[in-house]
Structures are given as C-alpha cells and as structure tokens.
Design a protein around this motif. Structure first.
Motif, PDB file in Angstrom:
ATOM      1  N   GLU A 108       0.674  -1.143   0.049  1.00 10.30           N
ATOM      2  CA  GLU A 108      -0.002   0.035   0.175  1.00 10.30           C
ATOM      3  C   GLU A 108       0.762   1.352   0.004  1.00 10.30           C
ATOM      4  N   ALA A 109       2.144   1.158   0.210  1.00 11.11           N
ATOM      5  CA  ALA A 109       2.965   2.332   0.137  1.00 11.11           C
ATOM      6  C   ALA A 109       3.282   2.442  -1.349  1.00 11.11           C
ATOM      7  N   GLY A 110       2.862   1.735  -2.059  1.00 11.21           N
ATOM      8  CA  GLY A 110       3.436   2.064  -3.655  1.00 11.21           C
ATOM      9  C   GLY A 110       4.501   1.504  -4.269  1.00 11.21           C
ATOM     10  N   PRO A 111       4.707   1.210  -5.488  1.00 13.06           N
ATOM     11  CA  PRO A 111       5.771   0.544  -6.278  1.00 13.06           C
ATOM     12  C   PRO A 111       7.185   1.359  -5.914  1.00 13.06           C
ATOM     13  N   GLU A 112       7.242   2.683  -5.519  1.00 10.27           N
ATOM     14  CA  GLU A 112       8.152   3.371  -5.349  1.00 10.27           C
ATOM     15  C   GLU A 112       8.838   3.547  -4.151  1.00 10.27           C
ATOM     16  N   ALA A 113       7.912   2.989  -3.360  1.00 10.08           N
ATOM     17  CA  ALA A 113       8.296   3.473  -1.871  1.00 10.08           C
ATOM     18  C   ALA A 113       9.702   2.297  -1.459  1.00 10.08           C
ATOM     19  N   VAL A 114      10.238   2.829  -0.443  1.00  8.75           N
ATOM     20  CA  VAL A 114      11.356   2.273   0.003  1.00  8.75           C
ATOM     21  C   VAL A 114      11.035   0.885   0.666  1.00  8.75           C
ATOM     22  N   PRO A 115      11.771  -0.067   0.078  1.00  8.38           N
ATOM     23  CA  PRO A 115      11.485  -1.387   0.836  1.00  8.38           C
ATOM     24  C   PRO A 115      12.013  -1.538   2.115  1.00  8.38           C
ATOM     25  N   VAL A 116      11.720  -2.643   2.894  1.00  9.35           N
ATOM     26  CA  VAL A 116      12.386  -3.022   3.998  1.00  9.35           C
ATOM     27  C   VAL A 116      12.953  -4.158   4.210  1.00  9.35           C
ATOM     28  N   ILE A 117      14.221  -4.448   5.037  1.00 11.44           N
ATOM     29  CA  ILE A 117      14.697  -5.503   5.181  1.00 11.44           C
ATOM     30  C   ILE A 117      14.318  -6.047   6.401  1.00 11.44           C
ATOM     31  N   LEU A 294       7.967   5.523   4.367  1.00  9.88           N
ATOM     32  CA  LEU A 294       8.524   4.651   3.308  1.00  9.88           C
ATOM     33  C   LEU A 294       8.604   5.589   2.039  1.00  9.88           C
ATOM     34  N   THR A 295       7.636   6.371   1.883  1.00 16.26           N
ATOM     35  CA  THR A 295       7.612   7.266   0.523  1.00 16.26           C
ATOM     36  C   THR A 295       8.453   8.389   0.815  1.00 16.26           C
ATOM     37  N   ASN A 296       9.079   8.496   1.782  1.00 18.96           N
ATOM     38  CA  ASN A 296      10.043   9.808   2.081  1.00 18.96           C
ATOM     39  C   ASN A 296      11.419   9.332   1.950  1.00 18.96           C
ATOM     40  N   CYS A 297      12.187   9.344   0.788  1.00 16.55           N
ATOM     41  CA  CYS A 297      13.319   8.945   0.522  1.00 16.55           C
ATOM     42  C   CYS A 297      14.391   9.615   1.245  1.00 16.55           C
ATOM     43  N   ALA A 298      14.198  10.700   1.588  1.00 18.76           N
ATOM     44  CA  ALA A 298      15.276  11.708   2.216  1.00 18.76           C
ATOM     45  C   ALA A 298      15.583  11.093   3.680  1.00 18.76           C
ATOM     46  N   LEU A 299      14.219  10.528   4.374  1.00 15.95           N
ATOM     47  CA  LEU A 299      14.756   9.983   5.808  1.00 15.95           C
ATOM     48  C   LEU A 299      15.808   8.963   5.689  1.00 15.95           C
ATOM     49  N   PHE A 300      15.994   8.450   4.394  1.00 14.12           N
ATOM     50  CA  PHE A 300      16.945   6.942   4.250  1.00 14.12           C
ATOM     51  C   PHE A 300      18.296   7.400   3.491  1.00 14.12           C
ATOM     52  N   ALA A 301      18.542   8.546   3.152  1.00 16.95           N
ATOM     53  CA  ALA A 301      19.502   8.941   2.461  1.00 16.95           C
ATOM     54  C   ALA A 301      20.914   8.579   2.906  1.00 16.95           C
TER      55      ALA A 301
END
Length: 303
Positions: A108-117, A294-301
């Motif tokens: 539900e986060a969408g196909p461009e969201a950040v995946p999770v390990i 997960l849709t905020n890539c800047a959090l995981f840069a």
C-alpha cells in the motif's frame, strides 16, 4: 492502511516435534493476527521437502521463507507485503544458527516506496564471544544500499527480531534488572550468559549484543515504547527458573530509528510453558504512518 502487527517468537524446537503443540502454537499466532512473524527454532520444518513448513504457512494463511538449516524463518502476509529479495543464498558468515533475511515492499505504500529488510535471528546459546560476532554481522543488513526511483542513494531500513540469548543494556526505567550471576545455579548456563568484566577477572551478565546493535543505529522497540511511558513493553520473554536465574527479556525487536514514529504499541503475549519456553513479542505499527515514512526517501538517504 490498516494497522500492521509484527511478532517475534522462539517456539521451542518448533513444537518439540509434537504436531499438537505446533497446531496450538499456530492458533496462538492466528489470534494475534500477525502480518509478519519472525520465528526462531524451526527444527524439522525442512523435513520431507519442507512439508512441515508448508503446513505452517497454510495454517497461518501466510507465505514464508525458511532460512538455512531450518534455524529461523519469516512468515509474511502476501496481501500486504511482496517479496523483493531473499538473502538466504548469500554467505552468512559467523552464525552458529543462520538468520533468515528478506527484503519486502509494503504494497500500500506503492511501487516506488522504500523497501524494508526483515531479519529473524537466533544468537548462539553458549558463547558470549560468538554472540558479539553475530550481533556485529547482523548490523551489516542495516547498511544495504538501494537506488530510489529519483536516483537518490539510500540505506534500506531494517527490522530484526532475535532471540539474543543475552540481556538488554541497563538504562531504561522499568526494565528487568540484570541477574545476579550467583542466582544462576546452573554453572554452565551462568558461563553461557556472562563474559569477563572490565577487570578481566570477575564475570558480568552479557549485554554486548544489545549495545552493539544499538550502536549501529537501531533501537529496541520495547525500550523505545517504554520510554514513551509504557513500561509494560519491557515484560519478561522467558520465565525465571531455580536453575537458570530470574525472568529475562532476551527476545527483542530492533528497528532502524527512522521507523520508530510508526510504532503504536509493543507488548509481550505470554504463552503456556507446555507450548514454549519463550513468550511472543508483539509490535503494533500504524500502517499509514509507515507508508508515509517509506515514501520519503530523504529519511533514508546515505550519509
């Protein structure tokens, strides 16, 4: 998005070889309605072409990945998660009981969201030195790079549930006190759960895996939730015994700190001792908050 539930459970010898115990354990999990199950002690699940493991997946209504040697496993809700990568074929050095590690995407986060390990680990029972190595290697999955659709280089977030066979480092109000080693009457177990202290002579309870994992930028979700005013998150995960010492909280879930805003509850669901010698750690997640993160890539840069 509906709330998500992640559980971590060491089911003793995967039901002690008894199908009735295993079915009772499956019912315990069904009642918790998990979306992710991080399991340890999957003994026998690989027998007869993974027949037992497949039965467990069907009983839970989930898909699963069984790690090397049937030591650990991860089950996931296929309606909410899709498997991106299974790390089991990669070399996992320095583990007595290899972890199961996968990358998933929250649908539900969408196909461009950040995946999770996701990782399910079971640290060595008999060696503090070995556990420290395993904790250090576990943190390597907190440093896996990924290229976002916009080209941003990020580090994938990690959520890891482990039977650490060691204690959380002191410092959180309400946490179980470290055992007095003299209260552990079983001398081999006393050795297994301790290490030499700073003076090189006196032994102290082993807290190094917890310190190491948190030093890498992960946080124990129970510790985090307790510090928010919820001390029940720090409940025992293993009952005390006359031979093995007092109640302990050796089963813990660690997450990349950027995921912590999505935590809505952490607790421990106690199970009958005739089912397992470990209780279930339950982590509740706000699905909408997680999707936003997960849709905020800047959090995981990568920094």
């Amino acid at each position: 998005m509906t709330p998500l539930t992640v559980v971590c459970w060491n089911l003793e010898r995967n039901g002690k070889g008894d199908p009735d115990v295993r079915r009772a354990a499956d019912e315990i999990l069904r009642r918790l309605k998990p979306d992710i199950v991080l399991r340890q002690e999957m003994l026998g699940a690989d027998a007869r072409g993974h027949t037992v493991f497949n039965e467990q997946c069907q009983a839970l209504g989930m898909r699963g990945v069984l790690g090397p040697g049937a030591c650990t496993a991860i089950f996931y809700n296929p309606e909410k998660f899709e498997l991106v990568r299974d790390w089991s074929t990669d070399r996992t050095p320095r583990f007595v009981l290899p972890p199961t590690v996968i990358t998933v995407r929250v649908k539900e986060a969408g196909p461009e969201a950040v995946p999770v390990i996701l990782a399910s680990g079971h640290f060595a029972y008999a060696s503090a030195q070995q556990r420290l190595l395993e904790a250090e290697w576990l943190t390597t999955w907190a440093d896996k790079g990924w290229t976002a659709p916009d080209g941003c280089q990020i580090v994938l977030p990690l959520a890891a549930g482990c039977d650490t066979n060691s204690y959380p480092e002191p410092g959180t109000a309400g946490d179980l006190p470290l055992p007095n080693l003299s209260d552990i009457k079983n001398r081999p177990h006393r050795l297994h759960r301790s290490r030499r202290g700073p003076d090189g002579v006196r032994r102290v309870p082993d807290t190094e895996p917890d310190h190491t994992i948190r030093e890498a930028g992960l946080e124990d979700v129970a510790r985090y939730w307790a510090e928010k005013g919820n001390p029940s998150a720090l409940a025992r995960t293993v009952n005390g015994t006359a031979t093995h010492g007092p109640d302990t909280r050796i089963d813990r879930i660690y997450v990349t700190t950027s995921l912590l805003p999505a935590v809505t509850n952490v607790g421990v669901h106690e199970v009958p001792l005739d089912t397992s010698d470990h209780h279930v750690v339950v982590w509740r997640v706000d699905g909408n908050a997680l999707a936003d993160l997960l849709t905020n890539c800047a959090l995981f840069a990568r920094t």
